[in-house]
Write a protein that holds these residues in place. Structure first.
Motif, PDB file in Angstrom:
ATOM      1  N   ALA A 177       0.871  -1.131  -0.024  1.00 15.36           N
ATOM      2  CA  ALA A 177      -0.033  -0.116   0.019  1.00 15.36           C
ATOM      3  C   ALA A 177       0.950   1.045   0.077  1.00 15.36           C
ATOM      4  O   ALA A 177       1.810   1.142   0.620  1.00 15.36           O
ATOM      5  CB  ALA A 177      -1.012  -0.082   1.382  1.00 15.36           C
ATOM      6  N   VAL A 178       0.549   2.356  -0.578  1.00 15.95           N
ATOM      7  CA  VAL A 178       1.127   3.491  -0.847  1.00 15.95           C
ATOM      8  C   VAL A 178       0.568   4.634  -0.404  1.00 15.95           C
ATOM      9  O   VAL A 178      -0.672   4.886  -0.699  1.00 15.95           O
ATOM     10  CB  VAL A 178       1.638   3.655  -2.363  1.00 15.95           C
ATOM     11  N   ALA A 222       9.757   4.911   1.296  1.00 13.22           N
ATOM     12  CA  ALA A 222      10.305   4.293   2.499  1.00 13.22           C
ATOM     13  C   ALA A 222       9.179   3.560   3.337  1.00 13.22           C
ATOM     14  O   ALA A 222       7.920   4.082   3.226  1.00 13.22           O
ATOM     15  CB  ALA A 222      11.100   5.115   3.479  1.00 13.22           C
ATOM     16  N   PRO A 223       9.333   2.422   4.034  1.00 14.22           N
ATOM     17  CA  PRO A 223       8.250   2.004   4.863  1.00 14.22           C
ATOM     18  C   PRO A 223       7.927   2.860   5.781  1.00 14.22           C
ATOM     19  O   PRO A 223       8.704   3.564   6.555  1.00 14.22           O
ATOM     20  CB  PRO A 223       8.880   0.756   5.440  1.00 14.22           C
ATOM     21  N   GLY A 277       5.879   9.903   7.989  1.00 13.11           N
ATOM     22  CA  GLY A 277       6.445   8.540   8.002  1.00 13.11           C
ATOM     23  C   GLY A 277       5.787   7.454   8.859  1.00 13.11           C
ATOM     24  O   GLY A 277       6.239   6.163   9.148  1.00 13.11           O
ATOM     25  N   HIS A 278       4.470   7.647   9.000  1.00 12.60           N
ATOM     26  CA  HIS A 278       3.625   6.599   9.917  1.00 12.60           C
ATOM     27  C   HIS A 278       2.564   6.399   9.279  1.00 12.60           C
ATOM     28  O   HIS A 278       2.048   7.168   8.379  1.00 12.60           O
ATOM     29  CB  HIS A 278       3.514   7.354  11.562  1.00 12.60           C
ATOM     30  N   HIS A 279       1.860   5.256   9.935  1.00 16.30           N
ATOM     31  CA  HIS A 279       0.432   4.936   9.351  1.00 16.30           C
ATOM     32  C   HIS A 279      -0.282   4.572  10.554  1.00 16.30           C
ATOM     33  O   HIS A 279       0.162   4.290  11.409  1.00 16.30           O
ATOM     34  CB  HIS A 279       0.394   3.600   8.399  1.00 16.30           C
ATOM     35  N   ALA A 280      -1.777   5.066  10.618  1.00 16.31           N
ATOM     36  CA  ALA A 280      -2.627   4.481  11.861  1.00 16.31           C
ATOM     37  C   ALA A 280      -2.715   2.843  11.892  1.00 16.31           C
ATOM     38  O   ALA A 280      -2.610   2.325  10.862  1.00 16.31           O
ATOM     39  CB  ALA A 280      -3.987   5.098  11.486  1.00 16.31           C
TER      40      ALA A 280
END
Length: 288
Positions: free
Chosen positions: A187-188, A246-247, A260-263
């Motif tokens: 996912a992006v 970047a992940p 740089g984060h995801h929920a």
């Protein structure tokens, strides 16, 4: 590489000869920049869109192929066919609207197009050792999946939360696709960019949400496409959410989501499996 690389910057030095890429929503915006960069790197590219006139013109200008596809229409998805197995499936198309106008199948438009349309399509496209890239959005922070009412039948309609829910669904779908299949799915979060996706909204509506295209963090469509193609060519990203090439790392909630984060809920394996099962129930004929 520049601080804000473009898709072409990411693919510099890559030879994608022999790859067959399908980019949904490839007639404009991030999708068009993705398709152009993949084609320039040697891939055989097919783009899709709803408007055959616009699509044919866009494809001709890019030197790629075009096929009509309406992700809101089950018949269009069922009739869609590709000439050869796909090695890069870029699920890029998206809808952002302020009106609750249900799809032909009766779904809330964001959930129906952004998630369910791609869910149905991915079951039909023949894949060969494929990289699957699903475009989510930083807007996933606006809403988790409401499994009791994902289609907004009993809640007061909030289009921005509906869009956010669909983007959470995109992320969860990519992660579960990676787990359930032999293909690599990522996912992006492409970043802040203004494209034709906002064409149904007024400037006042966009400004009220901070979507005015001004200030730090905003990028061009070519820069936003960088993470898409990076995910398509970089090994080891299966089941991850990436942004800015970047992940990303989990954040407890969608509130005050740092760069740089995801929920955390957008990468929760239990939610991902539950959404897949719900989607199969909602689309029993998805592979017909």
């Amino acid at each position: 590489m520049p601080l804000a690389p473009t898709a072409d910057d990411v693919l510099a030095g890559h030879d994608l000869t022999g790859h067959h890429a399908l980019v949904t929503g490839g007639t404009g915006g991030i999708g068009a920049e993705t398709a152009k960069a993949l084609a320039r790197a040697g891939a055989d590219v097919l783009i899709t869109g709803r408007d055959p006139v616009k699509g044919a013109a866009a494809a001709a200008s890019m030197g790629v192929a075009f096929a009509r596809l309406d992700l809101a229409d089950p018949d269009s998805i069922a009739a869609f066919a590709v000439p050869r197995p796909v090695t890069m499936l870029i699920l890029n198309a998206g809808l952002l609207t302020n009106a609750l106008v249900r799809t032909k199948a009766g779904f809330e438009p964001h959930f129906g197009v952004n998630h369910l349309g791609h869910f149905a399509l991915a079951a039909r496209v023949p894949l060969r050792e494929a990289r699957v890239v699903v475009l989510s959005s930083r807007a996933h922070r606006r809403a988790d999946i409401d499994f009791d009412d994902p289609d907004w039948r009993s809640r007061a309609y909030d289009p921005w939360r509906a869009y956010g829910q669909s983007k959470t669904a995109n992320a969860l779908f990519a992660l579960e696709f990676d787990r359930r299949t032999e293909h690599t799915a990522t996912a992006v979060l492409p970043g802040l960019v203004l494209t034709d996706i906002v064409r149904d909204l007024t400037p006042a509506q966009l400004s009220a949400q901070g979507w005015d295209g001004r200030g730090p963090g905003w990028r061009t469509a070519a820069q936003a496409a960088a993470s898409t193609v990076w995910a398509a060519v970089t090994p080891g990203l299966g089941g991850r959410i990436v942004a800015d090439c970047a992940p990303t790392e989990p954040w407890p909630t969608g509130h005050d989501l740092p760069d740089g984060h995801h929920a955390a809920y957008a990468a929760d394996p239990e939610r991902a499996a539950r959404l897949w099962e719900l989607s199969e129930r909602l689309l029993p004929d998805r592979a017909r």
